[in-house]
Design an enzyme around this catalytic site. Structure first.
Site, PDB file in Angstrom:
ATOM      1  N   ALA A  39       4.199  54.695  19.411  1.00  0.00           N
ATOM      2  CA  ALA A  39       3.624  54.962  18.092  1.00  0.00           C
ATOM      3  C   ALA A  39       4.535  55.809  17.213  1.00  0.00           C
ATOM      4  CB  ALA A  39       2.267  55.650  18.257  1.00  0.00           C
ATOM      5  N   ASN A  42       7.721  54.005  16.260  1.00  0.00           N
ATOM      6  CA  ASN A  42       7.404  52.981  15.268  1.00  0.00           C
ATOM      7  C   ASN A  42       7.379  53.581  13.865  1.00  0.00           C
ATOM      8  OD1 ASN A  42       7.031  51.174  17.385  1.00  0.00           O
ATOM      9  ND2 ASN A  42       4.799  51.251  17.294  1.00  0.00           N
ATOM     10  N   TYR A 110       2.085  51.192  31.804  1.00  0.00           N
ATOM     11  CA  TYR A 110       2.515  51.748  33.088  1.00  0.00           C
ATOM     12  C   TYR A 110       3.345  52.991  32.750  1.00  0.00           C
ATOM     13  CZ  TYR A 110       1.008  47.193  34.707  1.00  0.00           C
ATOM     14  OH  TYR A 110       0.252  46.077  34.971  1.00  0.00           O
ATOM     15  N   ASN A 172      -5.013  58.216  16.411  1.00  0.00           N
ATOM     16  CA  ASN A 172      -4.508  57.212  17.358  1.00  0.00           C
ATOM     17  C   ASN A 172      -5.124  57.367  18.751  1.00  0.00           C
ATOM     18  OD1 ASN A 172      -2.855  54.944  17.637  1.00  0.00           O
ATOM     19  ND2 ASN A 172      -1.084  56.001  16.772  1.00  0.00           N
ATOM     20  N   LYS A 234      -8.512  54.887   7.630  1.00  0.00           N
ATOM     21  CA  LYS A 234      -8.125  53.479   7.714  1.00  0.00           C
ATOM     22  C   LYS A 234      -9.366  52.637   7.990  1.00  0.00           C
ATOM     23  CE  LYS A 234      -5.279  54.521  10.985  1.00  0.00           C
ATOM     24  NZ  LYS A 234      -4.307  54.409  12.100  1.00  0.00           N
ATOM     25  N   GLY A 239      -9.284  47.969   3.846  1.00  0.00           N
ATOM     26  CA  GLY A 239      -8.322  48.839   3.187  1.00  0.00           C
ATOM     27  C   GLY A 239      -8.333  50.254   3.719  1.00  0.00           C
ATOM     28  N   ALA A 265       0.248  48.002  13.313  1.00  0.00           N
ATOM     29  CA  ALA A 265      -0.128  48.064  11.894  1.00  0.00           C
ATOM     30  C   ALA A 265      -0.447  49.485  11.455  1.00  0.00           C
ATOM     31  CB  ALA A 265      -1.320  47.149  11.630  1.00  0.00           C
ATOM     32  N   GLY A 266      -1.131  50.238  12.331  1.00  0.00           N
ATOM     33  CA  GLY A 266      -1.467  51.614  11.980  1.00  0.00           C
ATOM     34  C   GLY A 266      -0.237  52.491  11.828  1.00  0.00           C
ATOM     35  N   ASP A 267       0.759  52.268  12.667  1.00  0.00           N
ATOM     36  CA  ASP A 267       1.998  53.045  12.576  1.00  0.00           C
ATOM     37  C   ASP A 267       2.751  52.700  11.291  1.00  0.00           C
ATOM     38  OD1 ASP A 267       1.369  53.991  15.144  1.00  0.00           O
ATOM     39  OD2 ASP A 267       2.461  52.353  16.091  1.00  0.00           O
TER      40      ASP A 267
END
Length: 325
Positions: A39, A42, A110, A172, A234, A239, A265-267
């Site tokens: 995350a 990214n 893992y 997250n 979010k 949107g 997408a969130g990152d």
């Protein structure tokens, strides 16, 4: 790339893993694509592609997977001089991804005992104090990995306060890493130290004292009352909405694209938001860039591969069938 004495705009850290992506159910075998994913990295790549200076201070194993992580981040313009290689034999973590439906991907981790989970606070302290950033970016993933990783996050928050760095927290939440109760205990303690809190609407209660309001807007305003400077919620296909400590409330609809892969997408959203924040944009401008970079992510496969450059941000406004020559 930042110079040896130049402070980055953003500092982030966490676990980045070797990522293997199949074309179907893992149980059926077949070929897999090799990449890296995490995350925080990214977000770092997303910001670097938008022209910002970013330092990633995570830990990798002293193995080939770790070298791929560092090589990939360097190639994307992310400063990895704050990163460390585990000297105790811990490996770089592994992530397996399998698409199960057109818009549903199943991810297997893992990472128990991995180098990233053994991140040391002393390594982070060196990376922070050598070049204090403008923004410290944290996620709720890193403190879930281990006690030492959680201690590193706590230290980072203290260092951010000492060096007047803005703190961005992307909640997250990962239920496979820790329980709701464990996450709430940590995130509620962190909330007053956070300047920009980004979360999906179902993650907001983790940051609030139990028994708070059920409505997302009221939850966001409760977080502002606790000392959070700005809350960005979010809402997926609906949107996103930003709530400011000045009483402002701004909404941006999602950009219409054909979804290919929602992972990452969130990152990408966070990278776009912080990019616009660093550019001095208004709340409307910050949300617009965030939903734009998020749309690029869902329109491409991979955790970070579809992140746009600054020059590409306007492509989503082009009519269907446009050929850029």
């Amino acid at each position: 790339m930042t110079g040896p004495d130049t402070a980055p705009e953003v500092l982030t850290f966490g676990e980045t893993m070797l990522a293997l992506r199949g074309g179907g159910p893992l149980r059926l075998g077949g070929t897999m694509e090799v990449s890296v994913a995490g995350a925080e990295s990214n977000v770092a790549i997303g910001l670097a592609r938008l022209g910002h200076t970013v330092r990633w201070a995570g830990a990798v194993g002293a193995d080939e997977a770790g070298e791929l992580v560092l090589r990939t981040l360097r190639a994307e313009g992310v400063d990895v001089r704050g990163a460390s290689r585990d000297d105790g034999g811990a490996p770089t973590g592994l992530m397996l991804a399998e698409p199960r439906l057109p818009e549903v991907t199943r991810v297997h981790y893992y990472r128990a005992g991995s180098a990233g989970s053994r991140l040391k606070a002393c390594s982070l302290e060196r990376a922070f104090t050598e070049a204090p950033p403008k923004i410290l970016h944290l996620t709720g993933i890193t403190p879930a990995l281990s006690r030492s990783a959680r201690s590193a996050c706590t230290l980072a928050l203290r260092l951010a306060a000492e060096h007047s760095a803005l703190v961005c927290l992307d909640v997250n939440f990962r239920s496979r890493l820790w329980s709701d109760g464990e996450a709430a205990e940590v995130l509620r303690a962190w909330a007053p130290s956070v300047d920009v809190l980004i979360a999906s609407d179902d993650e907001l209660p983790l940051c609030l004292p139990s028994g708070g309001p059920a409505d997302a807007a009221l939850q966001a305003k409760s977080l502002l009352a606790l000392g959070v400077g700005e809350v960005v919620v979010k809402l997926g296909a609906a949107g996103a909405t930003a709530y400011g400590d000045d009483g402002s409330e701004v909404h941006a609809p999602a950009r219409a694209v054909r979804a290919v892969d929602t992972v990452g997408a969130g990152d990408a959203f966070v990278a776009g938001y912080l990019s616009a924040f660093l550019d001095g944009a208004t709340a409307e401008g910050r949300l617009d860039r965030a939903v734009t970079t998020g749309a690029f992510a869902v329109a491409s496969r991979g955790d970070w591969e579809g992140a746009p450059t600054r020059a590409e941000l306007g492509l989503l406004g082009a009519p269907p069938g446009t050929v850029v020559r």
